[in-house]
Enzyme design. Structure first.
Site, PDB file in Angstrom:
ATOM      1  N   ASP A 177       0.896  -1.341  -0.355  1.00 54.23           N
ATOM      2  CA  ASP A 177       0.044  -0.113   0.178  1.00 54.23           C
ATOM      3  C   ASP A 177       0.894   1.295   0.078  1.00 54.23           C
ATOM      4  O   ASP A 177       1.209   1.811   1.099  1.00 54.23           O
ATOM      5  CB  ASP A 177      -1.156  -0.045   1.293  1.00 54.23           C
ATOM      6  CG  ASP A 177      -2.146  -0.827   1.083  1.00 54.23           C
ATOM      7  OD1 ASP A 177      -2.269  -1.434  -0.073  1.00 54.23           O
ATOM      8  OD2 ASP A 177      -3.081  -0.955   1.585  1.00 54.23           O
ATOM      9  N   TYR A 180      -1.886   4.730  -2.517  1.00 51.00           N
ATOM     10  CA  TYR A 180      -3.289   5.066  -2.510  1.00 51.00           C
ATOM     11  C   TYR A 180      -3.990   5.657  -3.725  1.00 51.00           C
ATOM     12  O   TYR A 180      -4.774   6.406  -3.600  1.00 51.00           O
ATOM     13  CB  TYR A 180      -3.699   5.684  -0.995  1.00 51.00           C
ATOM     14  CG  TYR A 180      -3.729   4.644   0.032  1.00 51.00           C
ATOM     15  CD1 TYR A 180      -4.775   4.145   0.720  1.00 51.00           C
ATOM     16  CD2 TYR A 180      -2.638   4.255   0.577  1.00 51.00           C
ATOM     17  CE1 TYR A 180      -4.809   3.332   1.752  1.00 51.00           C
ATOM     18  CE2 TYR A 180      -2.195   3.445   1.818  1.00 51.00           C
ATOM     19  CZ  TYR A 180      -3.499   2.880   2.227  1.00 51.00           C
ATOM     20  OH  TYR A 180      -3.572   2.011   3.336  1.00 51.00           O
ATOM     21  N   ASN A 210      -3.145  -4.404  -1.312  1.00 54.23           N
ATOM     22  CA  ASN A 210      -4.609  -4.418  -2.131  1.00 54.23           C
ATOM     23  C   ASN A 210      -4.640  -3.048  -2.900  1.00 54.23           C
ATOM     24  O   ASN A 210      -5.349  -3.270  -3.949  1.00 54.23           O
ATOM     25  CB  ASN A 210      -5.643  -4.740  -1.170  1.00 54.23           C
ATOM     26  CG  ASN A 210      -5.507  -3.804   0.087  1.00 54.23           C
ATOM     27  OD1 ASN A 210      -4.680  -3.739   0.581  1.00 54.23           O
ATOM     28  ND2 ASN A 210      -6.772  -3.003   0.140  1.00 54.23           N
ATOM     29  N   HIS A 293       1.891  -8.270   2.851  1.00 50.46           N
ATOM     30  CA  HIS A 293       1.026  -7.092   3.251  1.00 50.46           C
ATOM     31  C   HIS A 293      -0.046  -7.735   4.220  1.00 50.46           C
ATOM     32  O   HIS A 293      -0.383  -6.868   5.179  1.00 50.46           O
ATOM     33  CB  HIS A 293       0.262  -6.663   1.822  1.00 50.46           C
ATOM     34  CG  HIS A 293      -0.726  -5.519   2.217  1.00 50.46           C
ATOM     35  ND1 HIS A 293      -0.150  -4.498   2.793  1.00 50.46           N
ATOM     36  CD2 HIS A 293      -1.944  -5.254   1.965  1.00 50.46           C
ATOM     37  CE1 HIS A 293      -1.158  -3.572   2.648  1.00 50.46           C
ATOM     38  NE2 HIS A 293      -2.216  -4.233   2.491  1.00 50.46           N
ATOM     39  N   HIS A 303      -9.822  -6.282   9.325  1.00 49.42           N
ATOM     40  CA  HIS A 303      -9.506  -7.574   8.503  1.00 49.42           C
ATOM     41  C   HIS A 303      -9.021  -8.813   9.292  1.00 49.42           C
ATOM     42  O   HIS A 303      -8.137  -9.598   8.868  1.00 49.42           O
ATOM     43  CB  HIS A 303      -8.218  -6.811   7.894  1.00 49.42           C
ATOM     44  CG  HIS A 303      -8.126  -5.784   7.108  1.00 49.42           C
ATOM     45  ND1 HIS A 303      -9.039  -5.483   5.965  1.00 49.42           N
ATOM     46  CD2 HIS A 303      -7.223  -4.411   7.394  1.00 49.42           C
ATOM     47  CE1 HIS A 303      -8.863  -4.271   5.481  1.00 49.42           C
ATOM     48  NE2 HIS A 303      -7.937  -3.657   6.421  1.00 49.42           N
ATOM     49  N   HIS A 330      -1.331  -3.429   6.066  1.00 50.38           N
ATOM     50  CA  HIS A 330      -2.898  -3.890   5.822  1.00 50.38           C
ATOM     51  C   HIS A 330      -3.866  -3.278   7.021  1.00 50.38           C
ATOM     52  O   HIS A 330      -4.926  -2.406   6.621  1.00 50.38           O
ATOM     53  CB  HIS A 330      -3.116  -5.308   5.568  1.00 50.38           C
ATOM     54  CG  HIS A 330      -4.419  -5.611   4.810  1.00 50.38           C
ATOM     55  ND1 HIS A 330      -4.882  -4.942   4.002  1.00 50.38           N
ATOM     56  CD2 HIS A 330      -5.452  -6.553   5.012  1.00 50.38           C
ATOM     57  CE1 HIS A 330      -6.084  -5.319   3.280  1.00 50.38           C
ATOM     58  NE2 HIS A 330      -6.253  -6.176   4.022  1.00 50.38           N
ATOM     59  N   VAL A 331      -3.261  -3.884   8.112  1.00 45.98           N
ATOM     60  CA  VAL A 331      -4.382  -3.133   9.292  1.00 45.98           C
ATOM     61  C   VAL A 331      -3.636  -1.743   9.822  1.00 45.98           C
ATOM     62  O   VAL A 331      -2.429  -1.832  10.105  1.00 45.98           O
ATOM     63  CB  VAL A 331      -4.085  -4.117  10.481  1.00 45.98           C
ATOM     64  CG1 VAL A 331      -5.010  -3.732  11.659  1.00 45.98           C
ATOM     65  CG2 VAL A 331      -4.872  -5.556  10.242  1.00 45.98           C
TER      66      VAL A 331
END
Length: 439
Positions: A177, A180, A210, A293, A303, A330-331
């Site tokens: 990530d 963005y 993602n 990730h 998540h 991710h989190v």
């Protein structure tokens, strides 16, 4: 021309709204605003190399990446150890891509080297523009990594980058990530300009998240922007995909896995991982670190369970290989585990760290599961970054630095002992050999 940009704006707004609707349904506090970055038609064309960033590209080599608006600009890099005096020159390659109505500039990738360890180099891209300088990593311990995932382009991002810039680090690790952009391609360009002061001076080693996927069925390819702009040393490490690779630096073997590439036992990624692990020499690289990730150990309500499938397949292999440390994003919060395997405390398991708190526009994930699991040692929903200083073959110090407004406050720190020094590598070597030989 105006109609083209209006259509592009409409498409971007649709994609932004769709990504917002599908986001996880947990409450995040308000983040800082996005940085004020002009749209392409508001900014002047950049005649010189821009968005310069560097990455490791095999033993004693570095890849220089930059973008030019001039399609005829050459892809060579001049470099040397004195300002303005370039003793060497390397010719590279270039690419570009189209995404809906967007056309990228000319993206240059040039590998320079062999380079001396722990040395400052001065370089210029394409024979024009400003001079940049980079510092190569050391050949042996100690070595320091800066770590932060889920960066984005907000006021918190700038705070995190300012704090990382104050850290005397050798390599930056980013577990997914990045920009963005989320299909709004001009945000890839603004991200490149935002990180250039740091990314042009120290190697940035990244893996996809993602928000890099950017797939619109039947219209665009997955990861086309990420793969075009952020080429990592996948070929140098025997991988067939830019989504997963490995590299070695100063006694550390680092494996960057892809949470969004196939990872089952019959996948190309799993086959490559076994082959890569078979080449690891713990006498040469006593530390083994893995990044991806989506975290496997996560007590945040955000998540929950998202990494379970990948964990089921790959954790036994990483355990047999005696991986010391696993870093994920991710989190949007920070969490550090004790040594853990298969959900239980295990002295030969890895320390898992979630550090998806770099500064993204979606805000923080502040709701945790209670009671706190036994394997979870420290957790906090704040923006920040991590520093991993590997002192020698047996000891490393991990610290996490919270963004307290615009001050960097060390909120967590722990000494980590390598698994090779605890006897776990010898204990697991027969199991590892068996797993590597299994088709």
């Amino acid at each position: 021309m105006e109609l083209k940009f209006i259509l592009l704006l409409i498409i971007n707004l649709i994609m932004l709204l769709s990504s917002t609707v599908t986001a996880d349904q947990y409450v995040r506090p308000l983040p800082r605003k996005n940085l004020n970055i002009p749209w392409p038609w508001d900014s002047k064309s950049q005649p010189y190399p821009q968005q310069v960033h560097i990455s490791l590209a095999g033993d004693r080599h570095m890849r220089i990446t930059w973008i030019t608006d001039d399609k005829h600009s050459p892809s060579f890099v001049e470099y040397g150890t004195l300002p303005g005096r370039y003793d060497s020159i390397s010719e590279g390659e270039f690419t570009s891509y189209n995404y809906m109505l967007y056309s990228s500039g000319k993206i240059h990738h040039t590998v320079i080297g062999p380079l001396e360890y722990n040395t400052m180099y001065f370089y210029r891209c394409g024979g024009q523009g400003p001079e940049f300088k980079l510092k190569t990593p050391p050949s042996k311990f100690p070595i320091t990594f800066a770590v932060a995932g889920d960066l984005g382009q907000t006021g918190w991002t700038k705070s995190t980058l300012d704090h990382i810039d104050q850290c005397k680090y050798d390599v930056y690790l980013l577990p997914g990530d990045l920009s963005y952009a989320d299909c709004m391609q001009h945000l890839w360009d603004s991200f490149g300009r935002l990180v250039e002061p740091l990314a042009s001076a120290r190697p940035w080693m990244v893996t996809e998240g993602n928000h890099e996927e950017e797939n619109i069925p039947l219209l665009t390819d997955e990861f086309v922007s990420y793969n075009s702009r952020w080429k990592m040393p996948f070929e140098e490490s025997g991988s067939t995909s830019n989504l997963y690779y490995s590299f070695e630096v100063a006694g550390v073997h680092v494996i960057m896995l892809g949470s969004y590439a196939d990872y089952d036992k019959y996948s190309e990624q799993y086959r490559w991982l076994k082959e890569d692990l078979s080449k690891v020499d713990r006498k040469r690289t006593p530390w083994l670190v893995v990044l991806f990730h989506v975290p496997w150990y996560n007590s945040n309500k955000a998540h929950q369970g998202a990494g379970d499938d990948m964990m089921t397949v790959m954790e036994p292999l990483l355990y047999a290989a005696s991986v010391d440390l696993v870093l994920a994003g991710h989190v949007h919060a920070y969490e550090r585990s004790k040594r853990v395997y298969n959900g239980r405390l295990d002295p030969c398991g890895a320390v898992h760290i979630t550090i998806g708190d770099g500064g993204n526009r979606e805000g923080l994930a502040h709701r945790y599961i209670n009671p706190q699991p036994k394997w979870s040692e420290f957790r906090e929903a704040s923006f920040g970054h991590g520093e991993l200083k590997i002192v020698n073959s047996t000891h490393a110090f991990w610290s996490w630095h919270r963004n307290d407004n615009d001050e960097s406050i060390k909120a967590d720190g722990i000494w980590i002992t390598s698994l090779i020094s605890s006897g776990c590598v010898d204990k697991n070597k027969h199991e590892l050999r068996s797993m590597l030989m299994t088709p």
